[in-house]
Motif scaffolding. Sequence first.
Motif, PDB file in Angstrom:
ATOM      1  N   MET A  50       0.823   2.424  -3.681  1.00  0.00           N
ATOM      2  CA  MET A  50       1.974   1.526  -3.618  1.00  0.00           C
ATOM      3  C   MET A  50       2.722   1.572  -4.947  1.00  0.00           C
ATOM      4  SD  MET A  50       0.290  -1.967  -2.108  1.00  0.00           S
ATOM      5  CE  MET A  50      -0.812  -1.977  -0.686  1.00  0.00           C
ATOM      6  N   ALA A  51       4.036   1.458  -4.865  1.00  0.00           N
ATOM      7  CA  ALA A  51       4.824   1.273  -6.076  1.00  0.00           C
ATOM      8  C   ALA A  51       4.478  -0.094  -6.668  1.00  0.00           C
ATOM      9  CB  ALA A  51       6.308   1.348  -5.756  1.00  0.00           C
ATOM     10  N   LYS A  52       4.248  -0.122  -7.963  1.00  0.00           N
ATOM     11  CA  LYS A  52       3.844  -1.375  -8.603  1.00  0.00           C
ATOM     12  C   LYS A  52       4.919  -2.445  -8.477  1.00  0.00           C
ATOM     13  CE  LYS A  52       0.732   0.784 -11.976  1.00  0.00           C
ATOM     14  NZ  LYS A  52       0.505   1.094 -13.413  1.00  0.00           N
ATOM     15  N   ASP A  53       6.203  -2.054  -8.548  1.00  0.00           N
ATOM     16  CA  ASP A  53       7.241  -3.071  -8.434  1.00  0.00           C
ATOM     17  C   ASP A  53       7.292  -3.635  -7.016  1.00  0.00           C
ATOM     18  OD1 ASP A  53       8.279  -0.738  -7.364  1.00  0.00           O
ATOM     19  OD2 ASP A  53      10.066  -0.700  -8.626  1.00  0.00           O
ATOM     20  N   TRP A  54       7.084  -2.781  -5.999  1.00  0.00           N
ATOM     21  CA  TRP A  54       7.042  -3.299  -4.625  1.00  0.00           C
ATOM     22  C   TRP A  54       5.900  -4.283  -4.464  1.00  0.00           C
ATOM     23  CZ3 TRP A  54       3.460  -3.575  -0.765  1.00  0.00           C
ATOM     24  CH2 TRP A  54       3.928  -4.007   0.479  1.00  0.00           C
ATOM     25  N   ARG A  55       4.729  -3.931  -4.988  1.00  0.00           N
ATOM     26  CA  ARG A  55       3.572  -4.814  -4.854  1.00  0.00           C
ATOM     27  C   ARG A  55       3.820  -6.152  -5.526  1.00  0.00           C
ATOM     28  NH1 ARG A  55      -1.379  -6.603  -4.547  1.00  0.00           N
ATOM     29  NH2 ARG A  55      -3.176  -5.389  -3.859  1.00  0.00           N
ATOM     30  N   SER A  56       4.497  -6.150  -6.660  1.00  0.00           N
ATOM     31  CA  SER A  56       4.749  -7.405  -7.379  1.00  0.00           C
ATOM     32  C   SER A  56       5.680  -8.317  -6.596  1.00  0.00           C
ATOM     33  CB  SER A  56       5.327  -7.111  -8.768  1.00  0.00           C
ATOM     34  OG  SER A  56       6.647  -6.600  -8.673  1.00  0.00           O
ATOM     35  N   PHE A  57       6.605  -7.739  -5.825  1.00  0.00           N
ATOM     36  CA  PHE A  57       7.516  -8.535  -5.004  1.00  0.00           C
ATOM     37  C   PHE A  57       6.886  -8.967  -3.678  1.00  0.00           C
ATOM     38  CE2 PHE A  57      11.245  -6.652  -7.348  1.00  0.00           C
ATOM     39  CZ  PHE A  57      11.752  -7.856  -7.799  1.00  0.00           C
TER      40      PHE A  57
END
Length: 384
Positions: free
Chosen positions: A237-244
Amino acid sequence: MPHLSRRTFLRAASATALGSVMFGVGACSTAPRRVSPSNAEDPLMIGYVPIACASPLLIAEAAGVFKRHGLSVALKKYAGWSDLWSAYSTGELNIAHMLSPMPVAIDSGVTNGQRPTELSFTQNTNGQAITLATEHHPRVQSATDMRGMVLGIPFEYSVHALLLRDYLVSGGVDPVADVELRLLRPADMVAQLEVGGIDGFIGPEPFNQRALQSGAGRIFLPTRQLWDKHPCCSVAMAKDWRSFHPDSADRLLSALHEAAGIVNDPARHEETAQLLSHEKYLNQPVALLAPALAGHYRNWDDEEVTDPEMMSFGDPTDPTAITWMAAQIARWDLSSGTSLPLDDAAIIAAATSVLPAGSPPTGRPVKINGEVFDPAHPTRTYTL
């Protein structure tokens, strides 16, 4: 064990598939779109390459597991790893089926397609094999006998390519000068074997089974005999996607764990093979998928083998394995020696960066191709 100089490898690599894959990634190096919060009802688009290693991801969709976990998921099939890599690195995908070294390479920026990435779930361990053309049976008995061969690999940033190089070196074979490693999509490996374009390949199921059943090839070595419990594929997963989207990410991982349990269940292998055989998923006959899931094959000694540990799904992500992969990327200069140098601290940091939060930062030593790899000192065995 022979040691290749960095200069020797880079000079030779310019004429090999490494150059083409690096060019291909670099040519698609558009900066990724920034992820922002999205409508909760939008389906999660997940890219995958159709190989048996992706079974937990595919069964989670096919058996309705994602829906039971409150997720709407759309799967997108890619013919090969370069296409999927480009889609992910440019932000077309935020979640993808990846070969386990790929998140390390993408997160570390060893090519122009850098994107902060988490290796969130290990889809499978073991399950690969070195398959050789039938004409080489039974003459070939060790890596030494592979000198002069053309061997297919699915991607430079794959456990296949890294493990094969290490296996060849352990047998005194120079993987640059003594053989040709040729990039091939998994679906093309058997076709090339049948027409004599290659002497063998290291690859996933069901293509080893297809080579066996067509008569074009024989399984020389399951990769678990080189390194038992080695990871192959993951969901990243993209880390920024996971954070959102922390809730969606957690639901996704729970669904993948449940689906892995289904695929691991021997009583459900036939059912699983039927689902995976559909055109939407692997588009392969049940007669190839069922024995792959059961671990049934004919070995190099003409024995019928059923090995329940031939392929396992959903095992915990092993930090030692990820550190080994980072070390191999540095060892073989797949980062051109810039973003990931052959340095203990840099390699450990690259591996740790892709592990999910809460993962143990280090693992225990493990034996790979007869050598003990110590994740606390990852460069100790590899003096170039």
